[in-house]
Design a protein around this motif. Structure first.
Motif, short mmCIF file in Angstrom:
data_model
loop_
_atom_site.label_atom_id
_atom_site.label_comp_id
_atom_site.label_asym_id
_atom_site.label_seq_id
_atom_site.Cartn_x
_atom_site.Cartn_y
_atom_site.Cartn_z
N THR A 1 45.79 65.43 -0.89
CA THR A 1 46.39 66.58 -1.56
C THR A 1 47.79 66.26 -2.08
N TRP A 2 48.55 65.49 -1.31
CA TRP A 2 49.93 65.22 -1.72
C TRP A 2 49.99 64.40 -3.00
N ASP B 1 48.89 66.93 -5.87
CA ASP B 1 49.98 67.85 -6.20
C ASP B 1 51.09 67.14 -6.96
N TYR B 2 51.37 65.92 -6.56
CA TYR B 2 52.41 65.15 -7.24
C TYR B 2 52.03 64.89 -8.71
N LYS C 1 50.33 66.75 -10.63
CA LYS C 1 50.47 67.98 -11.43
C LYS C 1 51.87 68.15 -11.99
#
Length: 552
Positions: free
Chosen positions: A211-212, A215-216, A218
């Motif tokens: 996820t990290w 998200d990065y 994005k």
């Protein structure tokens, strides 16, 4: 019988002890007490600065902050005379050598790409058609893995030594700068997809990115830096270690400020050729430490980071450009922030960091000529065409040279094996022809290198770079500061010190402050880490531990 023998042995030892006590009246020395656990740092961070010449440590030293390169030099141990022991000196070979302690002859990564005589195809160092992109739209940018590397890395050995509990992650703009250092058994390797601005990996490592990372991606941080353009960090008239801002021999004609706003949401790849590419790389490295809990327990983790923008800027503008100087001054500040983050998150004294480079770079030929220094360029295509024409005229063999690549001549063995002229005769004639070309210092039939008149250092480096199943047939050596490439910008790949003399600085856990001018090699980095961590060396290692660096 065993009991009687043991009794006699015990009586003898007892008698010897009494005799010793009576004559010396001393207490026998006690056995050394070993620690309950093997001491290791919580985290090892490998920093490879792509195309960093050794002299950059000192060329800009007076302008560095106290917390970046200066901190490394003053708190750490600098191995001042560290050299690459093979040629050609390219990115993939360098990253592999650093982490394997081995040379292309053994680990198999003989260039960024090479012609495979067995498959009769060109091979990119990390290509792997059996895997696919993870973290973005499918593309060839994600069809990558370490499968072409034939040996283990120090990161692999750490995984083995900790029974795969220690985490290993590789991060770089370049796939080869991330994948090869992380090794075969890594938890992850992430690299930058220029077509989308995403950090990606492949199915070799995982089915989906964490996820990290998602998200990065994005955030599309490249746009943030494009909006700032690229201006010099300090007043441009203070860049006295550089030439004038714009020179005709620079690969990209542009003056400061470099306009970047036109790239927003359009050209994510352009970030590579700016110092901001290093900033987002180290930003992702900090996020990896936070998100993966690296260095948060007593099981050593390893973060392998390669800063690649220095290479892109160097290729485009050359070592003496304002762009190169500004890139290193900005990288210095990025390192200061990164080291401060390590201090805060992992704890000062709990991590070991080393900084080195995969290769250096030659001065731009135009710059050399401008200052009355010898230099020049050659072209792979011209070399192959000229040699083919010569061999055709002399022996009536048609296009027997497949290509010139990695300072090597590769022949079409289907033709050499079936022709009327022996291959040895063709090679001998080719060697003599190449020696007469402008910019050529020497050429050698690699199978007969021990009989050549090459300098011993050249023989050793060529031999170390030669892989029997992947390399060519003839190796040629260019005159100093001649290289294979364009007349604008610069490149690397040769045996000379400007390409092979690299920085190497260790700092942190287990490292004393100091410096050494003793000659060491890139192959010594991995066994030094193995000795520091008390783990096995990589299985193709040919280097030796650098014993001067340790506190122990």
């Amino acid at each position: 019988m065993k009991k009687i023998s043991f009794l006699i042995f015990s009586i003898s030892i007892f008698s010897l002890s009494i005799s010793s006590a009576q004559t010396k009246k001393t207490i026998p020395a006690q056995p050394k007490a070993f620690p309950a656990e093997v001491a290791r740092p919580k985290l090892v961070v490998g920093l490879v600065v792509d195309q960093m010449r050794w002299d950059y440590l000192y060329r800009y030293y007076n302008r560095y902050t106290n917390g970046g390169f200066k901190r490394l030099i003053n708190e750490g141990f600098s191995v001042e005379n560290t050299f690459i022991p093979y040629t050609p000196t390219y990115t993939a070979c360098g990253h592999t050598c650093i982490y394997t302690g081995s040379v292309p002859a053994v680990h198999g990564i003989i260039g960024n790409d090479w012609y495979d005589p067995e498959t009769k195809k060109n091979v990119y160092c990390t290509e792997d058609s059996s895997v696919s992109t993870v973290g973005s739209t499918p593309s060839s940018e994600g069809n990558m893995s370490p499968k072409n590397m034939l040996t283990t890395t120090i990161t692999d050995e750490l995984r083995l030594a900790t029974n795969f509990r220690g985490k290993v992650i590789g991060i770089s703009l370049k796939d080869r700068g991330s994948i090869l250092p992380a090794g075969h058994a890594a938890n992850a390797a992430y690299w930058y997809q220029g077509s989308t601005g995403n950090w990606i990996t492949s199915t070799y490592y995982m089915k989906e990115v964490p996820t990290w990372i998602a998200d990065y991606n994005k955030l599309k941080l490249a746009n943030k830096f494009y909006a700032k353009n690229w201006e010099t960090l300090y007043p441009i008239n203070t860049y006295v270690n550089s030439t004038a801002d714009e020179k005709a021999y620079e690969g990209k004609l542009s003056t400061f400020p470099h306009q970047l706003t036109q790239n927003v949401d359009k050209n994510f790849d352009a970030i590579r050729s700016t110092p901001y590419g290093n900033t987002i790389t180290l930003d992702l490295a900090k996020l990896a430490i936070l998100s993966e809990d690296l260095g948060q327990d007593n099981i050593t983790d390893f973060l392998a980071v390669s800063c690649s923008s220095t290479d892109y800027v160097g290729h485009a503008y050359g070592p003496n450009s304002v762009e190169a100087e500004d890139t290193y001054l900005r990288l210095d500040k990025d390192f200061e922030e990164f080291f401060n983050y390590l201090d805060k998150k992992v704890g000062k004294g709990n991590y070991t960091v080393f900084l080195t480079a995969d290769h250096g770079a030659a001065h731009v030929p135009g710059f050399m000529q401008e200052n009355k220094l010898p230099s020049g360029v050659v072209s792979d295509r011209d070399i192959a065409n000229k040699l083919n024409t010569y061999l055709n005229d002399k022996f009536k063999v048609n296009n027997v040279v497949l290509k010139s690549q990695n300072n090597q001549i590769i022949f079409d063995h289907d033709k050499t094996d079936k022709g009327d002229v022996s291959f040895d005769v063709i090679k001998s004639a080719s060697v003599e022809f190449l020696k007469r070309l402008d910019g050529f210092q020497n050429a050698v039939d690699i199978a007969k290198i021990s009989q050549s008149t090459l300098q011993e250092i050249q023989k050793k480096m060529i031999t170390n770079g030669y892989n029997a199943r992947r390399s060519g047939d003839i190796y040629y050596v260019l005159q100093p500061n001649w290289f294979n490439g364009s007349s604008t910008g610069t490149t690397h790949g040769n045996w000379n010190p400007y390409d092979s003399h690299i920085p190497l600085v260790f700092m942190g856990w287990g490292i004393k402050a100091g410096a050494s001018n003793k000659t060491h090699y890139m192959t010594d980095i991995a066994p030094t880490l193995a000795a520091l961590l008390h783990i096995q060396m990589p299985n193709g290692n040919v280097g030796e531990p650098i014993t001067e660096i340790t506190n122990k």
